[in-house]
Structures are given as structure tokens and as C-alpha cells.
Design an enzyme around this catalytic site. Structure first.
Site, PDB file in Angstrom:
ATOM      1  N   TRP A   8     -12.476  13.854   3.320  1.00  0.00           N
ATOM      2  CA  TRP A   8     -11.753  13.091   2.305  1.00  0.00           C
ATOM      3  C   TRP A   8     -11.820  13.809   0.956  1.00  0.00           C
ATOM      4  CZ3 TRP A   8     -13.590   7.324   3.292  1.00  0.00           C
ATOM      5  CH2 TRP A   8     -12.993   6.868   4.476  1.00  0.00           C
ATOM      6  N   LYS A  11      -2.541   0.691  14.491  1.00  0.00           N
ATOM      7  CA  LYS A  11      -3.469   1.693  13.967  1.00  0.00           C
ATOM      8  C   LYS A  11      -4.850   1.274  14.437  1.00  0.00           C
ATOM      9  CE  LYS A  11      -5.224   3.612   9.604  1.00  0.00           C
ATOM     10  NZ  LYS A  11      -5.037   3.654   8.129  1.00  0.00           N
ATOM     11  N   LYS A  38       2.349  11.729  13.126  1.00  0.00           N
ATOM     12  CA  LYS A  38       2.823  12.156  11.811  1.00  0.00           C
ATOM     13  C   LYS A  38       3.447  13.543  11.901  1.00  0.00           C
ATOM     14  CE  LYS A  38      -0.220   9.382   8.894  1.00  0.00           C
ATOM     15  NZ  LYS A  38      -1.120   9.354   7.712  1.00  0.00           N
ATOM     16  N   GLU A  43       6.632  10.220  12.919  1.00  0.00           N
ATOM     17  CA  GLU A  43       6.367   9.368  11.762  1.00  0.00           C
ATOM     18  C   GLU A  43       6.493  10.209  10.494  1.00  0.00           C
ATOM     19  OE1 GLU A  43       3.021   6.250   9.948  1.00  0.00           O
ATOM     20  OE2 GLU A  43       2.473   7.587  11.581  1.00  0.00           O
ATOM     21  N   ASP A  79      -1.829  14.701   6.675  1.00  0.00           N
ATOM     22  CA  ASP A  79      -1.446  13.375   6.189  1.00  0.00           C
ATOM     23  C   ASP A  79      -0.307  13.458   5.185  1.00  0.00           C
ATOM     24  OD1 ASP A  79      -1.403  10.666   5.626  1.00  0.00           O
ATOM     25  OD2 ASP A  79      -3.227  10.676   4.421  1.00  0.00           O
ATOM     26  N   GLU A  83      -9.836   5.160  10.030  1.00  0.00           N
ATOM     27  CA  GLU A  83     -10.119   4.640   8.689  1.00  0.00           C
ATOM     28  C   GLU A  83     -10.715   3.240   8.730  1.00  0.00           C
ATOM     29  OE1 GLU A  83      -7.036   7.044   5.897  1.00  0.00           O
ATOM     30  OE2 GLU A  83      -6.203   5.287   6.889  1.00  0.00           O
ATOM     31  N   GLU A 141       3.653   9.246  -1.349  1.00  0.00           N
ATOM     32  CA  GLU A 141       2.227   9.095  -1.634  1.00  0.00           C
ATOM     33  C   GLU A 141       1.609  10.361  -2.210  1.00  0.00           C
ATOM     34  OE1 GLU A 141      -1.875   8.304   0.971  1.00  0.00           O
ATOM     35  OE2 GLU A 141       0.092   8.053   1.898  1.00  0.00           O
ATOM     36  N   GLU A 201       0.839  -1.192   0.000  1.00  0.00           N
ATOM     37  CA  GLU A 201       0.000   0.000   0.000  1.00  0.00           C
ATOM     38  C   GLU A 201       0.878   1.247   0.000  1.00  0.00           C
ATOM     39  OE1 GLU A 201      -3.420   2.124   2.798  1.00  0.00           O
ATOM     40  OE2 GLU A 201      -3.080  -0.036   2.957  1.00  0.00           O
ATOM     41  N   ARG A 202       0.582   2.143  -0.923  1.00  0.00           N
ATOM     42  CA  ARG A 202       1.367   3.364  -1.112  1.00  0.00           C
ATOM     43  C   ARG A 202       2.827   3.048  -1.413  1.00  0.00           C
ATOM     44  NH1 ARG A 202      -3.316   5.757  -1.971  1.00  0.00           N
ATOM     45  NH2 ARG A 202      -4.553   6.068  -0.081  1.00  0.00           N
ATOM     46  N   HIS A 235      -3.878  18.714   0.437  1.00  0.00           N
ATOM     47  CA  HIS A 235      -4.810  17.619   0.132  1.00  0.00           C
ATOM     48  C   HIS A 235      -5.634  17.911  -1.124  1.00  0.00           C
ATOM     49  CE1 HIS A 235      -7.047  13.968   0.930  1.00  0.00           C
ATOM     50  NE2 HIS A 235      -6.313  13.782   2.015  1.00  0.00           N
TER      51      HIS A 235
END
Length: 709
Positions: A550, A294, A367, A394, A372, A298, A400, A174-175, A528
């Protein structure tokens, strides 16, 4: 004397596999001096880590000096390089007092007098420190450093320096933009691909000491007995190189694997299950690092499903791991069930009240920014806001939101910008680096994690430049005060060429590449704005769907009058999550850094920028400036033809063509969209987008790589 190697003229395959450990023969002006300075090698060989150090020296010196080193396990009259610990190399006992305060992983690298002769010494308290010192010495040789008056003393600032792999059990990453997973779960534990050892070598060369093997969107099967045996096989490969294995734990595993009716962290049966699982893991992997989790984000299960807190969930796992010395890395990347007023405030709101409620072996992993992994974000407001809780940085190494592997974007400046940001929670000098290395609040547990972009591609990371981000992450995890430019210089020198007329222009390209990406993607604090789901390409028009946060329109809030997210005290008040001195700066439209203007303020299109131009003019200019920088990188790289080996030069040139086209696409689509919102004419001299907004909005990319599937 060193034994000369018979030299055969063979074309060197330059496919990127060697990373920064190519060990190409040193410049002729240096070879004789290095041979004289190093001589025979006294090195122990009783433990796997000691043998790894000898193997790396043999590989490195043979390549760099054109010789095979002659090893001894006891003092030799001709020795010029002596390595070990006071226990493994008795002649190094004299360094014992100096080694007392350099930690379990630190080392000394020094030219000195020993036994009446001049020698280079690599001394440490533990074998792993010796191995780190060997890699440091080889870096000096690769970059042409002088060994006279060599005196290096190194201790890592962060205790945990970890790569997080978002690899799924089916081999999909993923990513990830470098092919399939490095781990072949189907053939483990019986088949140990030699690439696993090379992966461990690369990490050890940077001092990275941990790897989370599986995706944070975890599958409970990763904790099954069969897969634990596979993880144990990888741990056995990594152990000599100081890399401990960690696993992402699915919070509902007691139900999915254990058949329990609940995963409630306060349920005694659930607690027993996790204790038993921790015991099982440590029986197979005695040095198991711990769990990454996590939860309640999500769609992932977590303690809030049972009315419990994040601290309740983390402490459940921490108690299970504590007898074995393991840690829990509990991610602060969370979503509430309801869409919040401001997504950027959510992690702070959920976690700051839990400060001091976590066990001593829990780190809250935060993060670098509050949304994000955007091209640019302010530092996360949690840094400095939880003084009784160790916070783990992080970063994302995989790009990404930064063009995937095909865009040349060096992330060293991003990491440096965040680490040097001043939280002001204890006054000036309370940097983010001091929060995460534990020095600000006297935490013994400290760490930094990087979401890896490593796969089965021969280049490891999907392009010839993306390994620079792995490299920069590792170097800054060891010492966050290092310079991103100096790190880039070392990387280019070891990866491409020692020639100054190659190193200087390539480093210059790299150092401006992140700012260029910000310009052509999200200038002036926009964020974003990527397409939905796969995050490939521009999508400032993205709206609708299951959650407002989102979508792109949630973040840029553009209308005919202005643009930007109002996080001032008059808006969502996101600024008040920062220390007062920082909050005042961010709150004031006249003081906020212009590169974060639209992150914190909703301003009119005619807002006057410090350049004297209007916001609209400045915004369009920056989009074009970013695309123009990519064209300049193309020109610079084109001028290096013949100075960089042809296979790698051709590959990078092709990727720069992709980046040029996509940077222009970003510029044109974004300008067309925002112009359709504000109705303003383009600033004088700006080229109109070749297509209307509808054209760009209609583009679809259902098979873009790296999405969450």
C-alpha cells in the site's frame, strides 16, 4: 408532413445536464433534407420500450428539426420513418431473414424502398433493439451525417455492458467525484426522481444494459427486504430502457441478515439461505441481472475465511441464481493475507489454477491492469490465461488515480490501448478485446464493466468533460474495435458544437490528455505514486503502514543507483505470467516499450534511453512535458471563448487552472523527491522545484473527496 413547432427565442440553459443528448437544432443546410427524409413516423406504442422509443424520437426531432413528429401506429401514406419489429410493425416482416442473426439487441438502420416509397427503417428482433436504433439515428442527425444510402447493421460484441456504482447506502460515493449518490434510498420506493429516467436514457443511448447499484465494499443491508423493494422501484424505471439491475452482495450476508453461524459456501444452511434470497429478489425484480462480489480482498469476507476457494464462493451464488437466469461477476482484485513478493502477480496466482472450476453463469471480473486502475499499466496477465472461464473486463470511469473530476483526462485512448493489446495466447491477433467478447475461446457469456463516476452534480460526472469517459466506455463496450478519436469527435459534436473550428481543437486536446496525465504523474512505467488513502496528489515518498504494497516505495524501489520494479525473470518473474512472445518482449530491457520500462525493469539512472538521453534526463523531461501539455490545453480552450457557451466555457477554464497548478505540483514534488534519492543534478535547462522535498511531503489533505471512509 411534420407539424411545425412554434419557435420562441429562449436562451438555452447549458449546465451539462443534457449530456450528449442536447438535441440542438441541426444546421440550416441539413434541416430541410432531414425533414424530407423522415416525414411522418410509423411506430408502435403498446409496450413501455416502444413508448420510450417514440418519446425519444419526439424529443430529438423536435429539438433537431424544430418540428413535432406526427406518429402513426399503422402504415401512413406519407410515412418516411418506420420502426419496430416484425411482430409490432407488420410492414417490416420482409426484414425477418436479415434479423435472424443480429441477436436480441441488434438492429438495422436503413434507407430503403417500402410500399413503393423511400423510407428510413429501424428494424430489430426486439423492442430494445429498436430503441438502440432510434438513438443511433439521432446521433447521426446530431453529427450532421447524410441519410442517403443509409445502411447500418449493428450487433453488440459484449453480452453484458455494465456500470458499477460504488455508492453507499448513506449517499456517499466511494471514489466518486460528482457529489452524492444518484439514488435517494430514503425516499425510494415511493418517490422516483425523474433523473432516474434520464440516467436510463443516457445508458440506452450507448447500449449499456446493466447497473450495479451499490458499492463492491457491500453492506449486507442492501439485500434486506426493505432495500430490495427500493431496488425493485429503480428496476421498474430502468426496464423500458434495457438496463437490468444488479447488486453487490456481501459474502457474510447469511450471518448478518439471516442469523446463521457461518457463511461457509459448502454449508447446506448457507446454500438454502442464498437460494431463498435469490427467489425473493426475483419475485420483486423478475429480470434481476445477478450479483457482483468482492471477496477476500481489502478486508472483505469471502470463502477463503472457511478454507474454500474463490470458485466455491462464486458457485454458491451461481447455483442460487441459475434457475432465474442470473449471473455472478466475481472480482479477481484480491489481496493475500501476507504481503506478496509482487502484488502484480497475485490475482493470476490465485485464479489461474481455478480455470474451468466455475459454473457456466460465473464471470471472473478482471481489472484492465494487474495493480489498480493506474494511469498506465500493461494489460492484466489473466486475459488469455483462463480459456475455460469467461473473463469480464473492469475499467474505471471515475478517475481515482487520474486527477479526479477536475483534471481533463479522456480515457478513450486508455480503453482502446488495453482492448487492442495482443495477448498472443493463440498467436498474433489474440487481443484482449477478443478475450472479453468471448470470440477467442467461444464463450457465450461475455462482458465489460465500468466503475461509474455519476452523482447528483448537474453535470452528472463532476465536470463538463468527464461524461466523455462514460460515453467512450459505452461505445467501446458495444464495439471494442471503434476508434477513441472517432468517439471523441461524436461526443464533442453533440456536447459542445458542430463547428469544425471547435470540434477539431477540442478533440485534439482530449486525445493527448491521457498521455499528458501519465507524464506528469507516472511516466515511463512508474505506478502507484499517489498520496495514501485518498490518492489525491503526489506521494512517491509514502512508506510504512500496515502493508508494504500500500506504499509508493514498494513500487518504484528508487535508490541512489536506479529505479523501477524488477519483474523480469531475474526479479519477481512477473513477466512469465504472460504468453511467451509477450514475456520475451517485456523481459528484454532493449525491447520492452519505454512507456512500461520501470514497470518491468529496475534500471540505473544513467540508463541510455532510445532518445539518447539518460533515464534521469528523460524522466524529468516527461514530467515537464505533461505539465506543459496542460498549459497548451488552457491556451486552446481560451481561444474558444465565444464559440462555446459562456457558463460551460468558464467552468472548464476554471478546472483547467486547477489542473495546471496540480500538474506542476506533481512535476515539482516528484522531481524534488527523486533528486533527493539519486543526488543527481537537474538536466540542463530544467527549472528546479520551488521547494525542497520536505515541503511537499508535509502537505496534508484530510478532506480530499472520494476516499474509502
Amino acid at each position: 408532413m411534420l407539424a411545425l413547432v412554434a419557435c420562441v427565442s429562449v436562451a438555452r440553459a447549458e449546465d451539462g445536464y443534457g449530456l450528449w443528448m442536447r438535441y440542438v437544432q441541426a444546421d440550416a443546410s441539413k434541416v430541410e433534407a432531414y425533414r424530407a427524409a423522415l416525414g411522418d413516423v410509423v411506430a408502435p406504442d403498446r409496450t413501455p420500450t416502444q413508448r420510450a422509443a417514440r418519446d425519444e424520437l419526439q424529443r430529438g426531432l423536435a429539438g433537431l428539426l424544430g418540428v413535432q413528429p406526427r406518429f402513426h401506429t399503422a402504415p401512413a401514406g406519407t410515412a418516411a420513418l418506420v420502426l419496430g419489429t416484425p411482430d409490432s410493425s407488420p410492414s417490416l416482416v420482409i426484414f425477418q431473414p436479415e434479423l435472424e442473426d443480429i441477436g436480441e439487441e441488434g438492429y438495422l438502420l436503413r434507407q430503403t424502398q417500402l410500399g413503393g416509397q423511400t423510407v428510413v427503417v429501424i428494424a430489430a428482433r426486439r423492442d430494445i433493439g429498436v430503441l438502440y436504433g432510434v438513438f443511433h439515428l439521432l446521433r447521426l442527425l446530431q453529427t450532421g451525417a447524410a441519410l442517403s444510402d443509409l445502411d447500418v447493421r449493428e450487433t453488440p460484441r459484449m453480452k453484458l455492458r455494465v456500470l458499477n456504482h460504488w455508492d453507499n447506502l448513506d449517499g456517499y460515493v466511494e471514489r466518486g467525484y460528482a457529489g452524492g449518490s444518484l439514488w435517494d434510498w430514503h425516499t425510494l420506493p415511493e418517490w422516483l426522481d425523474p433523473r432516474y429516467t434520464d440516467y436510463a436514457r443516457a445508458n440506452a443511448s450507448l447500449g449499456i444494459n446493466g447497473a450495479v447499484l451499490n458499492n463492491v465494499n457491500a453492506n449486507a443491508v442492501s439485500l434486506s427486504s426493505a432495500y430490495l423493494r427500493k431496488a425493485a422501484a429503480l428496476a421498474d424505471v430502468f426496464r423500458p430502457y434495457g438496463v437490468r439491475v444488479y447488486l453487490s452482495a456481501r459474502f457474510s450476508a447469511p450471518m448478518e441478515l439471516g442469523g446463521l453461524a457461518t457463511a461457509d459456501p459448502l454449508d447446506p444452511g448457507v446454500q438454502r439461505w442464498w437460494r431463498g434470497k435469490a427467489d425473493e429478489i426475483h419475485a420483486l425484480i423478475p429480470d434481476f441481472g445477478g450479483f457482483l462480489v468482492k471477496a477476500n480482498s481489502e478486508g472483505q469476507p469471502g470463502p477463503q475465511d472457511y478454507g474454500r476457494s474463490h470458485a466455491d464462493g462464486a458457485n454458491l451464488l451461481a447455483d442460487a441464481l441459475a434457475p432465474h437466469g442470473g449471473v455472478v461477476m466475481w472480482r479477481a482484485f484480491v489481496y493475500a493475507h501476507d504481503v506478496p513478493e509482487d502484488r502484480a502477480k497475485q490475482a493470476y496466482n490465485e485464479f489461474v489454477g481455478l480455470d474451468g472450476a466455475f459454473r457456466d453463469n460465473v464471470m471472473v471480473q478482471v481489472k484492465n491492469g494487474p495493480i489498480d486502475f493506474q494511469p498506465r499499466e500493461p494489460f492484466h496477465p489473466l486475459f488469455g490465461a483462463m480459456p475455460r472461464t469467461p473473463l469480464m473486463m473492469e475499467f474505471q470511469i471515475t478517475k481515482e488515480y487520474l486527477g479526479f473530476a477536475t483534471h481533463l483526462v479522456y480515457l478513450g485512448p486508455l480503453y482502446e490501448e488495453v482492448l487492442r493489446a495482443d495477448t498472443h495466447v493463440r498467436g498474433p491477433g489474440s487481443t484482449v478485446a477478443r478475450v472479453v467478447d468471448g470470440s477467442l475461446d467461444a464463450h457465450a457469456l461475455s462482458g465489460v464493466a465500468g466503475v461509474a463516476n455519476i452523482g447528483d452534480d448537474r453535470t452528472w460526472s463532476g465536470s463538463h468533460f468527464d461524461p466523455a469517459n462514460w460515453y467512450a466506455f459505452g461505445r467501446l463496450a458495444w464495439n471494442p474495435d471503434q476508434s477513441a478519436r472517432d468517439i471523441a469527435t461524436d461526443w464533442v459534436t453533440m456536447t459542445f458544437s458542430r463547428a469544425p473550428d471547435v470540434v477539431a481543437p477540442v478533440v485534439a486536446m482530449m486525445m493527448g490528455s491521457r498521455e499528458a496525465a501519465v507524464d506528469y504523474m507516472t511516466p515511463l512505467g512508474l505506478h502507484h505514486l499517489m498520496a495514501r488513502g485518498h490518492h489525491y496528489g503526489p506521494g512517491p515518498w509514502v512508506a510504512g503502514g500496515p502493508r508494504a504494497d500500500w506504499t509508493s516505495v514498494y513500487y518504484h524501489r528508487a535508490d541512489r543507483h536506479g529505479i523501477g520494479f524488477d519483474r523480469t525473470t531475474r526479479g519477481s518473474d512477473g513477466v512469465s505470467q504472460y504468453a511467451p512472445a509477450v514475456a520475451r518482449t517485456f523481459d528484454d530491457v532493449g525491447q520492452v516499450p519505454e512507456n512500461l520500462l520501470l514497470w518491468f525493469h529496475h534500471v540505473p539512472w544513467q540508463h541510455r534511453m532510445r532518445s539518447g538521453q539518460t533515464l534521469w534526463t528523460e524522466l524529468v523531461h516527461r514530467y515537464g512535458r505533461g505539465a506543459g501539455y496542460v498549459e497548451a490545453m488552457q491556451s486552446t480552450w481560451g481561444g474558444l471563448r465565444g464559440k462555446v457557451d459562456e457558463p460551460r466555457h468558464r467552468h472548464v477554464a476554471a478546472f483547467l487552472r486547477i489542473q495546471r497548478d496540480e500538474a506542476q505540483w506533481w512535476r515539482d514534488a516528484s522531481v524534488a523527491y527523486f533528486q533527493s534519492i539519486n543526488g543527481l543534478p537537474l538536466p540542463a535547462g530544467e527549472t528546479p522545484p520551488p521547494h525542497p522535498r520536505a515541503y511537499y511531503q508535509a502537505l496534508q489533505f484530510p478532506y480530499a473527496p472520494g476516499d474509502g471512509r
